[in-house]
Design an enzyme around this catalytic site. Structure first.
Site, PDB file in Angstrom:
ATOM      1  N   HIS A 175     -44.113   6.994 -27.547  1.00 46.47           N
ATOM      2  CA  HIS A 175     -45.054   7.863 -28.252  1.00 46.47           C
ATOM      3  C   HIS A 175     -45.226   9.162 -27.484  1.00 46.47           C
ATOM      4  O   HIS A 175     -45.543   9.151 -26.289  1.00 46.47           O
ATOM      5  CB  HIS A 175     -46.382   7.148 -28.454  1.00 46.47           C
ATOM      6  N   GLU A 178     -48.481  10.248 -25.242  1.00 45.79           N
ATOM      7  CA  GLU A 178     -48.946   9.353 -24.179  1.00 45.79           C
ATOM      8  C   GLU A 178     -48.291   9.757 -22.856  1.00 45.79           C
ATOM      9  O   GLU A 178     -47.443   9.056 -22.314  1.00 45.79           O
ATOM     10  CB  GLU A 178     -48.644   7.906 -24.596  1.00 45.79           C
ATOM     11  N   ARG A 233     -47.359  12.184 -32.127  1.00 47.16           N
ATOM     12  CA  ARG A 233     -47.057  10.795 -31.713  1.00 47.16           C
ATOM     13  C   ARG A 233     -45.627  10.388 -32.057  1.00 47.16           C
ATOM     14  O   ARG A 233     -44.962   9.688 -31.301  1.00 47.16           O
ATOM     15  CB  ARG A 233     -48.048   9.871 -32.427  1.00 47.16           C
ATOM     16  N   HIS A 303     -46.993   2.412 -22.656  1.00 40.94           N
ATOM     17  CA  HIS A 303     -47.775   3.271 -23.551  1.00 40.94           C
ATOM     18  C   HIS A 303     -49.110   3.598 -22.887  1.00 40.94           C
ATOM     19  O   HIS A 303     -49.395   3.156 -21.794  1.00 40.94           O
ATOM     20  CB  HIS A 303     -48.070   2.532 -24.872  1.00 40.94           C
ATOM     21  N   GLU A 377     -50.383  -0.837 -21.984  1.00 45.32           N
ATOM     22  CA  GLU A 377     -51.217   0.281 -22.445  1.00 45.32           C
ATOM     23  C   GLU A 377     -51.978   0.728 -21.211  1.00 45.32           C
ATOM     24  O   GLU A 377     -52.921   0.067 -20.778  1.00 45.32           O
ATOM     25  CB  GLU A 377     -52.201  -0.189 -23.525  1.00 45.32           C
TER      26      GLU A 377
END
Ligand code: DDK
Ligand code: ZN
Ligand code: ZN
Length: 416
Positions: A175, A178, A233, A303, A377
Site C-alpha cells: 500500500h 504506508e 493506497r 503494512h 500492521e
C-alpha cells in the site's frame, strides 16, 4: 530557455498536487446499529477517505473507525455526529500540517537515509548500491516491471552456497501511503548485512537460509504518494470504462478473490481489480513465489497502521489448519517486539482481528503451501496513522526486527 521555462510551468500546472488544508481525521466509536448505518450512509453521500477500516462496508459495531474528511464536509459530518450522539474524537486537526510535520526539520540529506522516508528514486539507487557493494551476502534481481514501467527489484540476502537453500520472502509497500513499511524493509537489509558475523542468530539464519526482500512492491503508487497525493493506497493502473485509477493489490491475490471486504467499484480504495492478479505488481510477486514455492518456507508482508500481527485467514472465518502454531509463533513474535519499548501488538487471524478481507497476499501464500504466513500492521494505533513522524522510524524498525527475527528463528528451527 524561455521555452523550457514555459514547459516547466505547464508541467507544474498539470501535476496533481493534492493538498489537505483544513481537512481532519476523526475517530468514530459506533456503539449502536444506527451508528453503523449512519457511517455507511455518510460514505455513500459524501466523499470520505476511510483510514481504518479501509472501506465503509467493513464498519461494524464497537470498533474504532478512522475517517479523513475533506474541509467542505466538516460541518455536515460534525452536525450528524452530534445529532446522533455518536462518540468521536479528532485525531488530526489539520491533515496538511500533519503531512508536513511528519518530516523532520533536520537538513534533508540528498542521499538515502534509514531514518527518513526515502523517495522511490532514492530507494532504487540504494538497492543498486547495496547489491553491488556486498556481493558475498546480497544480490538483486528484477521480478518484473510495474504498470507504469518501474522495475520491481528484489534483494536476496544469504551466504552464497552451492546448494539450494530454503528461503523466507518478505515484501513491503503493497500500500502506497504506508511509508513506514518500505522504511522497515530497508532497515532489515541494513541490519542483516551489518550484524552478519557478529549476531549469532543472523549469522546462522543467513548461512542456512536466504531471505528475499522486496523493499517496495507497489512502486507506482509509492512514487505517486511522494509526488502527488500522500494519501494514495492503490496501484496506478488505468482501465477502460472507468476514469478511476488503480486497484488494491492486497485485494487482488487469488484467495477467495473479491468475495468479502473488497469492492468491485473501480473508484473504491479496496477495489479488487478486474480479476485475480489483474495488477501486474501482484502477478509479478505471485509468479515469483509460485516459481520458488518448493524453497519458500515463510511469507511476511508489512503494512501500517494498527499494531497487529495477522495470519490466515482473512477471506473466511474458518481457522487455518495450523492455526495453533501460527498463533503461538505470532504471540512469541509480539512478545519479542514488546520487550524493547513496550509497544503492544495484537495477534490473530485477519478475519476476526482486523476485518474479513479477501484477496490478500498472506492468505494466498498460505493456501499455496507457505506454512508460515504473516501480515504486520506496524505503528501506530491512530495518533499519526499513516503520517508516523520520521523520529519513530528507528524505534519502530528496531522493535519490528525482533519480531521478524523471532519468526525467522522459529522457521529455521523447524525446517526439517
Ligand atoms: O489490506 C488491508 O486492508 C490490511 C493492511 Se492495510 C490487512 C488486512 C488483513 C490481511 C489481509 N489478508
Ligand atoms: Zn496496507
Ligand atoms: Zn491499514
Amino acid at each position: 530557455m524561455k521555452v523550457l521555462l514555459l514547459l516547466g510551468l505547464v508541467a507544474f500546472a498539470l501535476a496533481d498536487n493534492t493538498r489537505f488544508e483544513g481537512e481532519k481525521v476523526f475517530r468514530l466509536k459506533p456503539v449502536l446499529d444506527e451508528h453503523v448505518t449512519l457511517i455507511k450512509d455518510l460514505a455513500n453521500s459524501i466523499e470520505v477517505d476511510f483510514w481504518r477500516p479501509e472501506n465503509a462496508e467493513l464498519v461494524t459495531i464497537d470498533i474504532d473507525v478512522d475517517i479523513h474528511v475533506p474541509a467542505m464536509y466538516l460541518d455536515i459530518v460534525s452536525t450528524i455526529l452530534h445529532q446522533n450522539d455518536m462518540e468521536h474524537e479528532v485525531l488530526i486537526e489539520d491533515l496538511q500540517s500533519a503531512i508536513e510535520g511528519q518530516i523532520d526539520n533536520r537538513p534533508s540529506p540528498r542521499t538515502h537515509s534509514y531514518t527518513k522516508y526515502n523517495s522511490f528514486d532514492k530507494v532504487q539507487s540504494w538497492i543498486n548500491s547495496m547489491a553491488s557493494s556486498n556481493s558475498d551476502l546480497i544480490s538483486k534481481q528484477t521480478i518484473g516491471n510495474s504498470y507504469e514501467g518501474r522495475p520491481m527489484t528484489l534483494l536476496k540476502l544469504g551466504k552464497k552456497s552451492s546448494s539450494v537453500k530454503p528461503a523466507i520472502f518478505m515484501d513491503c509497500g503493497i500500500h502506497a501511503r504506508e511509508w513506514i513499511s518500505p522504511a522497515f524493509c530497508q532497515w532489515f537489509v541494513k541490519e542483516a548485512l551489518s550484524t552478519y558475523g557478529s549476531d549469532s542468530q543472523m549469522t546462522s539464519l543467513l548461512n542456512e537460509m536466504d531471505v528475499y526482500v522486496l523493499p517496495v512492491l507497489n512502486v507506482d503508487g509509492y512514487d505517486y504518494t511522494h509526488k502527488s497525493n500522500r494519501m494514495w493506497r492503490k496501484t496506478r493502473s488505468r482501465r477502460s470504462g472507468s476514469s478511476c485509477i488503480g486497484a488494491d493489490p492486497n485485494r487482488n491475490f487469488n484467495a477467495g478473490w473479491c468475495t468479502v471486504g473488497a469492492s468491485s467499484n473501480p473508484c473504491s480504495d479496496t477495489y479488487c481489480g478486474s480479476r485475480a492478479e489483474s495488477e501486474i505488481e501482484a502477478k509479478n510477486v505471485a509468479d515469483f513465489i509460485r516459481r520458488n514455492k518448493s524453497i519458500i518456507k515463510a511469507y511476511i508482508t508489512v503494512h501500517s497502521y494498527s499494531q497487529l500481527l495477522l495470519f490466515p485467514y482473512s477471506y473466511t472465518f474458518e481457522l487455518a489448519a495450523t492455526h495453533n502454531e501460527l498463533m503461538k509463533v505470532a504471540e512469541g513474535a509480539s512478545a519479542a517486539l514488546r520487550s524493547l519499548y513496550g509497544t503492544r501488538y495484537t495477534s490473530g487471524p485477519g478475519a476476526t482481528t482486523i476485518y474479513p478481507a479477501a484477496g490478500g497476499s498472506d492468505d494466498w501464500a498460505y493456501d499455496l503451501g507457505v506454512k508460515y504466513s504473516y501480515t504486520f500492521e506496524l505503528r501506530d494505533t491512530g495518533r499519526y496513522g499513516f503520517l508516523l513522524p520520521e523520529s519513530q522510524i528507528k524505534p519502530t524498525c528496531e522493535e519490528t526486527m525482533l519480531a521478524v527475527k523471532y519468526i525467522a528463528a522459529y522457521v529455521q528451527k523447524n525446517l526439517y
